[in-house]
Design a protein around this motif. Sequence first.
Motif: not given
Length: 212
Positions: A42, A81, A85, A91
């Motif tokens: 990501s 992450t 996202i 991603y």
Amino acid sequence: MLDHMTDTRQSTWFDAAALDNAGQYRLLNGSVVPRPIAWVTSGVAPAPLNLAPFSAFTWVSTFPAMLGITVGRRGAGQKDTLRNIERDREYVVHIADDRMLPDLHASSEWLPSDASEVDAIGLATVPSTAVRVPRLATVPIAMECVYDRTIRFTPTSGDFVVGRVVGWHVANDVLVEGGRIDAERLRPIGRLGGPRYTDLGTITTLDPMPGG
């Protein structure tokens, strides 16, 4: 097969109401095994390319194809992450093979937000086709995803992130006739409780059940 007339196995009762967060996590982590692992890239440049493994992972819809991962919290804040996202809405979810286990495990190490696990480990990447987030070059399966929603169940449970798969990159050497993915060729990694992993192990094929 098991003898259906065997005595009841002795067990210990754990009352969920009497367990704290760590206690419930410990039992879940040991009960729901083995788990597939989503190895997620990501972050859109110029942001660092983040890489992290998540074993609370499954598909939630087949058409359209949608994947779900639970991203735990780091203290009171979001992990990189989830932040990436929700910001970029793109991603890539990879499925690693068992030869990549050392790198996959290493990517779970905490790094500052301005650092890249991909760079720290020294992994090669290539551009994705439909999303801006790069994918890992040598992983047998990469699923390019666009963000759909985040479901927050409780303040302590982490965040369930759902995304739609917009395309697959599948290595030719794991494909068989009809475009199917052969698990024995894929050699995926499974997660157990704690820092323990497993390979595919023995495969048993049974006849399909009527109506199944």
